[in-house]
Scaffold this motif. Structure first.
Motif, PDB file in Angstrom:
ATOM      1  N   LEU A   6      37.103  46.171  37.386  1.00 26.94           N
ATOM      2  CA  LEU A   6      37.580  47.229  37.744  1.00 26.94           C
ATOM      3  C   LEU A   6      38.338  46.878  39.512  1.00 26.94           C
ATOM      4  O   LEU A   6      39.569  47.195  39.645  1.00 26.94           O
ATOM      5  CB  LEU A   6      36.644  48.519  38.313  1.00 26.94           C
ATOM      6  CG  LEU A   6      37.229  49.794  38.539  1.00 26.94           C
ATOM      7  CD1 LEU A   6      38.127  50.284  37.326  1.00 26.94           C
ATOM      8  CD2 LEU A   6      36.425  50.805  38.938  1.00 26.94           C
ATOM      9  N   ARG A   7      37.497  46.135  40.174  1.00 27.15           N
ATOM     10  CA  ARG A   7      37.977  45.588  41.374  1.00 27.15           C
ATOM     11  C   ARG A   7      37.323  44.180  41.388  1.00 27.15           C
ATOM     12  O   ARG A   7      36.530  43.663  40.639  1.00 27.15           O
ATOM     13  CB  ARG A   7      37.534  46.262  42.541  1.00 27.15           C
ATOM     14  CG  ARG A   7      38.209  47.757  42.503  1.00 27.15           C
ATOM     15  CD  ARG A   7      38.003  48.466  43.902  1.00 27.15           C
ATOM     16  NE  ARG A   7      36.917  48.214  44.488  1.00 27.15           N
ATOM     17  CZ  ARG A   7      35.919  49.338  44.199  1.00 27.15           C
ATOM     18  NH1 ARG A   7      36.181  50.617  43.618  1.00 27.15           N
ATOM     19  NH2 ARG A   7      34.347  49.054  44.843  1.00 27.15           N
ATOM     20  N   ASP A   8      37.869  43.342  42.448  1.00 29.39           N
ATOM     21  CA  ASP A   8      37.436  42.099  42.639  1.00 29.39           C
ATOM     22  C   ASP A   8      35.795  42.213  43.038  1.00 29.39           C
ATOM     23  O   ASP A   8      35.068  41.128  42.600  1.00 29.39           O
ATOM     24  CB  ASP A   8      37.869  41.353  43.809  1.00 29.39           C
ATOM     25  CG  ASP A   8      39.415  40.950  43.621  1.00 29.39           C
ATOM     26  OD1 ASP A   8      39.868  41.431  42.303  1.00 29.39           O
ATOM     27  OD2 ASP A   8      40.181  40.535  44.458  1.00 29.39           O
ATOM     28  N   ASP A   9      35.274  43.316  43.328  1.00 31.63           N
ATOM     29  CA  ASP A   9      33.977  43.249  43.701  1.00 31.63           C
ATOM     30  C   ASP A   9      32.934  44.358  42.798  1.00 31.63           C
ATOM     31  O   ASP A   9      31.879  44.670  43.174  1.00 31.63           O
ATOM     32  CB  ASP A   9      33.706  43.819  45.124  1.00 31.63           C
ATOM     33  CG  ASP A   9      34.242  45.235  45.482  1.00 31.63           C
ATOM     34  OD1 ASP A   9      35.227  45.672  44.678  1.00 31.63           O
ATOM     35  OD2 ASP A   9      33.881  45.827  46.626  1.00 31.63           O
ATOM     36  N   PHE A  10      33.720  44.865  41.760  1.00 30.63           N
ATOM     37  CA  PHE A  10      33.135  45.805  40.949  1.00 30.63           C
ATOM     38  C   PHE A  10      33.243  45.559  39.538  1.00 30.63           C
ATOM     39  O   PHE A  10      34.533  45.578  39.041  1.00 30.63           O
ATOM     40  CB  PHE A  10      33.734  47.025  41.343  1.00 30.63           C
ATOM     41  CG  PHE A  10      32.734  48.404  40.639  1.00 30.63           C
ATOM     42  CD1 PHE A  10      31.577  48.706  41.491  1.00 30.63           C
ATOM     43  CD2 PHE A  10      33.142  48.876  39.731  1.00 30.63           C
ATOM     44  CE1 PHE A  10      30.667  49.626  40.959  1.00 30.63           C
ATOM     45  CE2 PHE A  10      32.384  50.093  39.224  1.00 30.63           C
ATOM     46  CZ  PHE A  10      31.269  50.604  39.876  1.00 30.63           C
ATOM     47  N   GLU A  11      32.160  45.638  38.737  1.00 29.94           N
ATOM     48  CA  GLU A  11      32.476  45.054  37.291  1.00 29.94           C
ATOM     49  C   GLU A  11      31.357  46.091  36.562  1.00 29.94           C
ATOM     50  O   GLU A  11      30.459  46.283  36.764  1.00 29.94           O
ATOM     51  CB  GLU A  11      32.047  43.311  37.084  1.00 29.94           C
ATOM     52  CG  GLU A  11      32.272  43.089  35.646  1.00 29.94           C
ATOM     53  CD  GLU A  11      31.974  41.564  35.911  1.00 29.94           C
ATOM     54  OE1 GLU A  11      32.906  40.672  35.865  1.00 29.94           O
ATOM     55  OE2 GLU A  11      30.631  41.229  35.917  1.00 29.94           O
ATOM     56  N   LEU A  12      31.936  46.202  35.218  1.00 29.15           N
ATOM     57  CA  LEU A  12      31.443  47.107  34.237  1.00 29.15           C
ATOM     58  C   LEU A  12      31.310  46.271  32.932  1.00 29.15           C
ATOM     59  O   LEU A  12      32.202  45.396  32.587  1.00 29.15           O
ATOM     60  CB  LEU A  12      32.273  48.581  34.023  1.00 29.15           C
ATOM     61  CG  LEU A  12      32.323  49.418  35.000  1.00 29.15           C
ATOM     62  CD1 LEU A  12      33.374  50.453  34.662  1.00 29.15           C
ATOM     63  CD2 LEU A  12      31.098  49.942  35.613  1.00 29.15           C
TER      64      LEU A  12
END
Length: 784
Positions: A658-664
């Motif tokens: 989702l972002r460089d620091d947020f993953e699903l």
């Protein structure tokens, strides 16, 4: 065959005389110095090239003076360079990791369409770490189970059943050393700590000639070499285990090390509770640990050595002690029951570059696997005048250990030919199962099969030949022999992989391979219990043999999707299983008298669709297959489905950054239920027990169950959803990541096993037992 070898040697000689200029070197990570396995190196003008080997080395013979080389590897920025060839050139490249991956691919080797090799899978370790995990514990084997053609055994198990084969038919290599038991926690986790692993490759069929000794798959795992630039550490704290990895230079650019350790602490957390509920007289627990270590040293551009080791143990135990006083006598007693098992592997490797075209690797290895079941007791009675003591122990142990030496050569005389050849020798020592009794008031007793030694020899020759732009072939022969008790077995095993590439980019592939396996695994459990016994081929028990043929197509759809379809047929002979009613718990009987021998067949079709680029990546895998066994002494000699025969097996995998620091990430799996033997009828039976002269005869009533055939029913279908979310935050000292997940997110009651139970009215019925409901997890990871 010998004429084919002579023809190849003649071709090699002619080609060698015609070619003189060679570019060679290593491809490594710029930040860590880690070798990049399977990195692509190709000439942009002719689109001909090669890949780096397991040590990051490449060689590229070329006949023209100006070359436009491109070096690329998944997750790294590619490098273009122009070279004028006036002679041999040594060119080692350091690739720069991308700060944010624009492209995530499932295979980190050659393009699937280009390579002739069939049935080959590689998953980058970073992608494995992104997948949801049971209890937050990242597991390489569970990631492999999400690929078509590779199935798990039972709920939560890390076992691998590849194209209808058993767990003993997987050649599991850690830095080139066989690992004989890859299970922790009774099969729920594998022994491989992802933080210590650099590369994972699985071959399910079309085996190159350099591999041998197993029928169903090769799982080749390479440990990290260690950061040769600076000291670095990673670690994590989870619900059931914690781990820590340290790596750094011993001598910058020349030598590096890595040490990685993992341990569970279920026993430590449960100990106070157990003591509180048993007045301190009893304790029980379970734990496992892993320790990986590796060092390497570069002596020169031509010589480098590696020393790596792995050790890991599982232990389950229960202890109790108590005392009581009666009639002026104090009685003390204590006992302990335990089950422990573990592996030790070690490898010493020496790389030497004879010429830019000839690379060699010599490996000496040691591997040991052993399990112990033990029970000890101690009794003491004390009176005012005397003390009497009594003690004893029972121990059942089994195992296998190997000493091996192997040498491999890679010779690249021409850009269109890459030749490999080598030889190996393995000295096996088998302990098929020994039961030992010791007692203070009795003579020691030892029962069981005697120790057996065997010698396994092998040699191979292999050629990867680009005949034209459209046709590429990997062909070779593997010869192996086995000696046990002065009996020799030998087998010539031809192998071939071929690819035809159409102008449209569609590749048609075909392969044929024969395999020989001189060792067997005796197992009567589905959950990776360490009571499985490794035994050799003998005069009465023949080696296992298989042949497999496969055909398939592969195509890249733009640069986003990669699609492959494979159909295969595999037959297996001289498989063994315990005879009806037999098990390892009868040490008075030799293991050869407790088994039956039969054959197996497996065939099916596998589909894999991968999305390779963008913030969202993943794959869809589907397997349609059938696996059967035929044993003359089992099931009245009739063919029956293998326990892990699954008609349909589906896996959906998605990772969204989702972002460089947020993953699903999420995975969903579906599989046809395992085959199970259930009775169809029951009868009342009567028996009697004669108490002896002058004693009454007792009558008892029992129930007789009628099983019409082996594995005659199917358990319910299996399906499960796992989800995970992770958040990374930069810190002055490094970075931290919190990961939250759920195993079996919609809490499906999946079947673990079935038995005869009772309903609320007391009537008998078949009852399903499930193992895992929804299991949440949280894990804290750090890097410095």
């Amino acid at each position: 065959m010998r004429y084919l070898l002579l023809f190849n040697l003649l071709c090699v000689t002619t080609i060698t005389l015609a070619q003189s200029n060679t570019i060679s070197g290593y491809v490594r990570d710029r930040e860590t110095g880690e070798s990049l396995i399977g990195a692509n190196v190709f000439d942009k003008s002719t689109l001909k090239g090669t890949t780096t080997n397991h040590f990051g080395y490449y060689t590229l013979p070329l006949s023209y003076s100006e070359v436009h080389l491109v070096f690329s590897y998944v997750g790294y920025l590619p490098i273009d360079t122009l070279i004028n060839l006036n002679g041999n050139v040594e060119l080692s490249i350091r690739l720069i990791p991308q700060s944010m991956l624009d492209e995530i691919v499932v295979t980190a080797e050659e393009d699937l369409v280009d390579m002739p090799q069939m049935s080959r899978i590689g998953i980058p370790v970073d992608q494995i770490k992104s997948l949801p995990a049971l209890a937050g514990e990242v597991d390489i084997f569970k990631a492999l189970q999400l690929m078509p053609g590779i199935q798990s055994g039972s709920e939560g198990s890390s076992g691998l059943y590849v194209r209808g084969g058993g767990p003993d038919q997987n050649l599991i290599l850690l830095d080139g050393v066989p690992v004989y038991n890859a299970s922790h926690l009774f099969g729920f986790f594998s022994v491989f700590n992802a933080d210590a692993i650099n590369n994972v490759e699985v071959i399910k069929g079309g085996f190159p000639a350099r591999y041998g000794g197993r029928l169903s798959s090769v799982i080749d795992i390479s440990m990290k070499e260690g950061n040769n630039q600076k000291l670095k550490g990673t670690g994590s704290i989870g619900l059931i285990s914690s781990k820590l990895t340290l790596e750094g230079p011993l001598k910058k650019e020349k030598s590096s090390f890595i040490v990685s350790a993992r341990r569970t602490y279920i026993d430590i957390l449960a100990r106070p509770l157990i003591k509180a509920t048993t007045d301190g007289g009893e304790t029980a627990g379970y734990f496992f640990y892993d320790l990986n270590a590796k060092v390497n040293y570069t002596f020169s551009d031509r010589d480098r050595i590696y020393l790596s080791t792995y050790t890991g143990d599982d232990k389950a135990y229960a202890r109790s002690k108590d005392f009581y006083i009666s009639d002026n006598t104090r009685y003390d007693y204590k006992d302990e029951f335990g089950l422990k098992w573990g592996n030790i592997t070690s490898a010493f490797r020496w790389n030497h570059v004879f010429t830019p075209k000839i690379f060699s690797n010599v490996t000496a290895t040691y591997s040991k696997y052993q399990f112990d079941i033990f029970q000890e007791y101690y009794n003491k009675s004390t009176t005012p005048t005397e003390t009497t003591e009594d003690s004893g122990a029972t121990r059942y142990f089994s195992g296998i250990h190997d000493l091996a030496l192997k040498t491999d050569f890679e010779f690249t005389p021409h850009i269109d030919h890459q030749l490999r050849a080598g030889a190996s020798a393995i000295h096996h020592t088998f302990n098929p199962g020994i039961l030992a009794y010791t007692a203070s008031n009795d003579a020691d007793t030892t029962l069981g099969s005697s120790k057996t030694r065997g010698l396994e020899l092998a040699t191979y020759f292999e050629d990867d030949w680009t005949i034209s732009k459209a046709i590429r072939v990997n062909a070779g022969v593997h010869f192996s022999a086995f000696n046990v008790n002065n009996i020799w077995y030998q087998k010539v095993q031809p192998r071939i992989n071929a690819r035809y590439l159409f102008d449209s980019g569609l590749a048609i592939k075909a392969s044929y391979a024969t395999m020989a396996q001189f060792i067997h695994l005796l197992t009567n459990s589905s959950i990776g219990l360490p009571t499985d016994l490794w035994v050799p081929a003998t005069k009465n028990i023949k080696p296992q043999y298989s042949s497999q043929v496969a055909i398939g197509v592969a195509k890249n759809i733009t640069k986003t999707y990669e699609v492959s379809i494979e159909a295969y047929y595999k037959d297996m002979t001289n498989l063994i299983e315990y005879s009806e009613g037999a098990s390892y718990l009868d040490p008075q009987k030799d293991w050869q008298d407790k088994v039956s021998t039969g054959n197996g067949v497996s065939y099916g079709t596998e589909l894999l669709i991968q999305k390779k680029t963008g913030r969202f990546s993943g794959w869809i895998g589907y397997t349609l297959s059938r696996t059967e066994r035929t044993f003359p002494d089992l099931n009245f000699g009739k063919t029956y489905p293998y326990k892990y025969d699954r008609r349909h097996d589906v896996s959906l995998v998605g990772i969204y950054k989702l972002r460089d620091d947020f993953e699903l990430s999420a995975t969903w799996v579906y599989g046809t239920g395992n085959a199970v033997s259930l009775p169809e009828e029951r009868y009342a039976g009567q028996g009697q027990f004669n108490g002896g002269p002058g004693r009454p005869t007792y009558y008892f009533y029992d129930e007789l169950l009628y099983y019409p055939s082996r594995n005659n029913y199917r358990m319910r279908a299996y399906h499960r959803l796992d989800v995970s979310v992770s958040k990374t935050k930069k810190k002055k000292w490094g970075q931290q990541t919190w990961s939250f997940g759920a195993y079996n997110a919609y809490s499906r009651s999946n079947p673990f096993f079935m038995d005869i139970g009772y309903d609320r009215s007391g009537n008998k019925k078949f009852k399903q037992y499930s193992l895992f409901p929804i299991i949440p997890s949280v894990r804290y990871n750090f890097e410095f």
